[in-house]
Design an enzyme around this catalytic site. Structure first.
Site, PDB file in Angstrom:
ATOM      1  N   SER A 147       0.828  -1.205   0.000  1.00  9.32           N
ATOM      2  CA  SER A 147       0.000   0.000   0.000  1.00  9.32           C
ATOM      3  C   SER A 147       0.864   1.258   0.000  1.00  9.32           C
ATOM      4  O   SER A 147       0.375   2.352  -0.292  1.00  9.32           O
ATOM      5  CB  SER A 147      -0.937   0.002   1.207  1.00  9.32           C
ATOM      6  OG  SER A 147      -0.203   0.003   2.419  1.00  9.32           O
ATOM      7  N   TYR A 162      11.782   2.694  -2.413  1.00 12.87           N
ATOM      8  CA  TYR A 162      10.898   1.533  -2.311  1.00 12.87           C
ATOM      9  C   TYR A 162       9.463   1.844  -2.735  1.00 12.87           C
ATOM     10  O   TYR A 162       8.892   1.153  -3.580  1.00 12.87           O
ATOM     11  CB  TYR A 162      10.913   0.995  -0.883  1.00 12.87           C
ATOM     12  CG  TYR A 162       9.948  -0.139  -0.651  1.00 12.87           C
ATOM     13  CD1 TYR A 162      10.233  -1.411  -1.143  1.00 12.87           C
ATOM     14  CD2 TYR A 162       8.763   0.058   0.047  1.00 12.87           C
ATOM     15  CE1 TYR A 162       9.345  -2.459  -0.945  1.00 12.87           C
ATOM     16  CE2 TYR A 162       7.871  -0.984   0.252  1.00 12.87           C
ATOM     17  CZ  TYR A 162       8.176  -2.239  -0.245  1.00 12.87           C
ATOM     18  OH  TYR A 162       7.294  -3.269  -0.049  1.00 12.87           O
ATOM     19  N   LYS A 166       7.028   0.349  -6.044  1.00 12.97           N
ATOM     20  CA  LYS A 166       5.765  -0.379  -5.966  1.00 12.97           C
ATOM     21  C   LYS A 166       4.673   0.322  -6.775  1.00 12.97           C
ATOM     22  O   LYS A 166       3.800  -0.340  -7.347  1.00 12.97           O
ATOM     23  CB  LYS A 166       5.349  -0.556  -4.508  1.00 12.97           C
ATOM     24  CG  LYS A 166       6.285  -1.474  -3.716  1.00 12.97           C
ATOM     25  CD  LYS A 166       6.395  -2.855  -4.345  1.00 12.97           C
ATOM     26  CE  LYS A 166       7.195  -3.821  -3.480  1.00 12.97           C
ATOM     27  NZ  LYS A 166       7.308  -5.175  -4.077  1.00 12.97           N
TER      28      LYS A 166
END
Length: 238
Positions: A147, A162, A166
């Site tokens: 999320s 990071y 995503k």
């Protein structure tokens, strides 16, 4: 060709990946345990087998073309098809003691390394294994995301390598779903939540709980959603 359904889980020698492999094995899949470290791969396969899972090892470095090609060749010779691919391999990249990655001081080589695993690795493995997935009656692809990659939620600490990796992974999953529409291949993104692994300093819920959504998406019925982003509670806003 084996009549038993076969799955491959990347980064499956520990943590969430291991529990995804275990969960699929419990459902009757023959499970390929993908891992780049042979010293960890063997014990993981042995433990799964001891727990009753029909597991086999697949040496696999998702950042290496030759390694991915060798894994595809192994699956072709040994299994003949692939029913489920779970792209679970992922890295965070270096972060500060407070779990942050400051965008104003980012090392671009570190960003490249994170994207190489989290995004390019997923593309590399998926494309190499698509011919085997196309041979399965109800193929499924699941990409393990977070999320933190949601531009709406903006959860967790500032992690400027990071989290965007995503977001990139989520976006490319949508493109796969669009391209493969009508083929029967369902492609979705799973958010395991905050899970207690070495990745998180062992904060969060159990890896088995984190594996629940990836396993569910890997076993969706025909006609199920594709191109979606899901956690335990349902769809995650992009």
């Amino acid at each position: 060709m084996s009549e038993k359904r076969t799955a491959l889980v990347t980064g499956a020698n520990k943590g969430i990946g291991y529990e995804i492999a275990a969960g699929l094995g419990t459902l009757g899949f023959r499970v390929g345990v993908g891992a780049r470290d042979p010293e960890r791969l063997g014990p993981a396969v042995a433990k799964l087998r001891a727990d009753g899972v029909d597991a086999f090892g697949v040496p696999l470095d998702v950042t290496d073309d030759a390694s991915v090609a060798a894994a595809a060749d192994l699956l072709q010779r040994q299994e003949g098809r692939l029913d489920v691919l779970v792209n679970n391999s992922g890295i965070s990249g270096p972060y500060a003691p407070d779990w942050t990655q400051d965008p104003t001081t980012l090392d671009l080589d570190a960003v490249r390394a994170v994207v190489d695993v989290n995004v390019y690795g997923t593309v590399r493995v998926t494309n190499a294994l698509l011919p085997l997935l196309r041979r399965a009656p109800s193929p499924r692809i699941v990409n393990t995301s977070s999320s933190m990659g949601s531009l709406t939620r903006r959860t967790g600490p500032v992690m400027a390598a990071y989290a965007p990796s995503k977001s990139f992974l989520n976006a490319i999953t949508v493109q796969y779903a669009r391209q493969l529409e009508g083929t029967g291949i369902l492609v979705n993104v799973a958010c395991p939540g905050l899970v207690a692994t070495d990745f998180t300093g062992f904060h969060g819920r159990s890896p088995a709980e984190g594996a629940a959504t990836p396993v569910r998406l890997a076993t969706l019925p025909d006609g199920g959603p594709s191109g979606g982003f899901f956690d335990d509670e349902g769809e995650v806003p992009w």
